[in-house]
Design an enzyme around this catalytic site. Sequence first.
Site, mmCIF file in Angstrom:
data_model
loop_
_atom_site.group_PDB
_atom_site.id
_atom_site.type_symbol
_atom_site.label_atom_id
_atom_site.label_comp_id
_atom_site.label_asym_id
_atom_site.label_seq_id
_atom_site.Cartn_x
_atom_site.Cartn_y
_atom_site.Cartn_z
ATOM 1 N N TYR A 64 -2.374 -26.201 -8.974
ATOM 2 C CA TYR A 64 -3.344 -26.542 -10.024
ATOM 3 C C TYR A 64 -4.241 -27.684 -9.552
ATOM 4 O O TYR A 64 -3.769 -28.596 -8.847
ATOM 5 C CB TYR A 64 -2.628 -27.018 -11.287
ATOM 6 C CG TYR A 64 -1.939 -25.941 -12.077
ATOM 7 C CD1 TYR A 64 -2.586 -25.305 -13.134
ATOM 8 C CD2 TYR A 64 -0.635 -25.578 -11.783
ATOM 9 C CE1 TYR A 64 -1.937 -24.334 -13.882
ATOM 10 C CE2 TYR A 64 0.025 -24.599 -12.517
ATOM 11 C CZ TYR A 64 -0.637 -23.992 -13.569
ATOM 12 O OH TYR A 64 0.006 -23.030 -14.306
ATOM 13 N N TYR A 79 4.768 -20.781 -8.173
ATOM 14 C CA TYR A 79 4.951 -22.123 -7.612
ATOM 15 C C TYR A 79 6.305 -22.676 -8.035
ATOM 16 O O TYR A 79 6.856 -22.287 -9.064
ATOM 17 C CB TYR A 79 3.810 -23.061 -8.031
ATOM 18 C CG TYR A 79 3.624 -23.201 -9.520
ATOM 19 C CD1 TYR A 79 4.344 -24.140 -10.267
ATOM 20 C CD2 TYR A 79 2.698 -22.402 -10.202
ATOM 21 C CE1 TYR A 79 4.166 -24.275 -11.629
ATOM 22 C CE2 TYR A 79 2.517 -22.522 -11.574
ATOM 23 C CZ TYR A 79 3.252 -23.460 -12.278
ATOM 24 O OH TYR A 79 3.077 -23.586 -13.639
ATOM 25 N N ARG A 103 8.125 -20.740 -11.013
ATOM 26 C CA ARG A 103 7.475 -20.065 -12.132
ATOM 27 C C ARG A 103 6.902 -18.731 -11.664
ATOM 28 O O ARG A 103 6.254 -18.651 -10.623
ATOM 29 C CB ARG A 103 6.289 -20.899 -12.682
ATOM 30 C CG ARG A 103 6.602 -22.200 -13.375
ATOM 31 C CD ARG A 103 7.439 -22.101 -14.627
ATOM 32 N NE ARG A 103 7.290 -20.934 -15.486
ATOM 33 C CZ ARG A 103 6.349 -20.736 -16.397
ATOM 34 N NH1 ARG A 103 5.412 -21.638 -16.582
ATOM 35 N NH2 ARG A 103 6.329 -19.644 -17.139
ATOM 36 N N HIS A 143 1.342 -16.780 -13.595
ATOM 37 C CA HIS A 143 0.922 -16.683 -14.994
ATOM 38 C C HIS A 143 -0.433 -17.327 -15.196
ATOM 39 O O HIS A 143 -0.862 -18.179 -14.408
ATOM 40 C CB HIS A 143 1.953 -17.368 -15.914
ATOM 41 C CG HIS A 143 2.134 -18.820 -15.620
ATOM 42 N ND1 HIS A 143 2.997 -19.282 -14.658
ATOM 43 C CD2 HIS A 143 1.540 -19.924 -16.139
ATOM 44 C CE1 HIS A 143 2.936 -20.601 -14.599
ATOM 45 N NE2 HIS A 143 2.048 -21.017 -15.489
ATOM 46 N N HIS A 148 -2.392 -19.373 -18.326
ATOM 47 C CA HIS A 148 -2.247 -19.974 -19.653
ATOM 48 C C HIS A 148 -3.375 -19.508 -20.559
ATOM 49 O O HIS A 148 -4.539 -19.500 -20.129
ATOM 50 C CB HIS A 148 -2.294 -21.499 -19.553
ATOM 51 C CG HIS A 148 -1.141 -22.100 -18.795
ATOM 52 N ND1 HIS A 148 0.016 -22.510 -19.408
ATOM 53 C CD2 HIS A 148 -0.972 -22.344 -17.472
ATOM 54 C CE1 HIS A 148 0.847 -22.999 -18.500
ATOM 55 N NE2 HIS A 148 0.273 -22.904 -17.317
#
Lengths: 249, 187
Positions: free
Chosen positions: A118, A157, A167, A170, A172
Amino acid sequence: MKEHTTRIYDPVSDTPTSYARDPEGTHPPLDYPPYKSTALRYPKQPLIYLPQTITEITGPQLYSALGTGELDHDLTRQHEGEPIGERIKVSGRVFDTEGKPLRDTLVEIWQANAAGRYLHRWDRWPAPLDPNFSGAGRCVTDDDGGYSFVTIKPGPYPWGNHYNAWRPAHIHFSLLGRAFAQRLVTQMYFPGDPMFPYDPIFNSVPDEEARQRMVSRFSIHGSEPNWALSYQFDIYLRGPGATPFEDAP
Amino acid sequence: MIFPSTPSQTVGPYFAIGLPWDAGPHAVPPGAPGAIAIIGTVYDGAGEPVPDYLIETWQADGDGRFADLHGHGGVSQLEGFRGFARCGHEDGDGSYEIITVKPGAVPWLGGGVQAPHIDVTVLARGMLQRCVTRIYFADEGEANAVDPVLATVPAGRRETLIAEPTDDGYRFDIRLQGPGETVFFDV
């Protein structure tokens, strides 16, 4: 599959005065020990029943305040160059639980880049940042409740929840809905992700069928030849409920 | 209900790349007459500030009217009134500030009124759903005393919903868990 009606809200004559409460098991519990960060962040006192009053059945017109720009929905064109990764289309429709499309609803997304990183100060996972990818987009649903984004497929990640925790990939999603009562924040997953069985956030949703509602569907027909694969993700927000008096405990 | 709702998931630690925006904390335009600041801190169950919270507020204007997209109750005539604020930071210290006007009383179900209040959504990493609370105002003692929602809250916990006056507005802290835990509602 049940057929959806094509009727949309008439803003004057068709305004719900309450929203149905979701059955037990639809949403994750706030107290969920396998996701360790919940431990100090869930209320221990019981929630108090709030009848839906005018404050809860109204909602803002946020899209005008945000001034959604032409490229807000295309995360691959927000910089000089194109981001690295698998270009995909993510699209779908927003309905209420009666199957009515919800128009003029703000849809906001944010995600990791193709390497699973991110663009955020506190993401310290040693994967490369991509100078051509910020990872955020927004759009407003059209008259059919439809939305569409172009982005790249996010990578999985690791995170610190437990040993060898990863995770699943995905995106959000934040949906404002048309009323305070409809507000939803969720995550969209990709079909067949091998990390599903090991992810406490995905598995916090108690019901298997409910979990599957967070998994997008690959669509060969929605894919654009020589350009991008398509993943479709329809979202259901609470629909009209009983009148406030019938709804009272 | 024909189709079940899509389940909620946590907003996670990285929402700041997508959700906050510069004017987000402003439910009224800068310099609006009667503007006040509502400040506070979000605390976890250990009494530590929660740096990665996201809060959203929704309220009526001073006349009790909303900037509602449906027009429920008549649309606010206050120029530039949005009634919605969002506050969250990439580098947060747990404290928040929103700029708004004090709401007026709004109708209760089928007659009567509710004391002035602001609905609040709290989201954070570690929260798998949003939590909803309400801000009431300490200087509205009479209205609070007959408010039908406050009446459903155990007397000993009502004070967690009451914002205290400051020099330029009010202070409303949010305690997610533990001593002084804020009252949260099932909406």
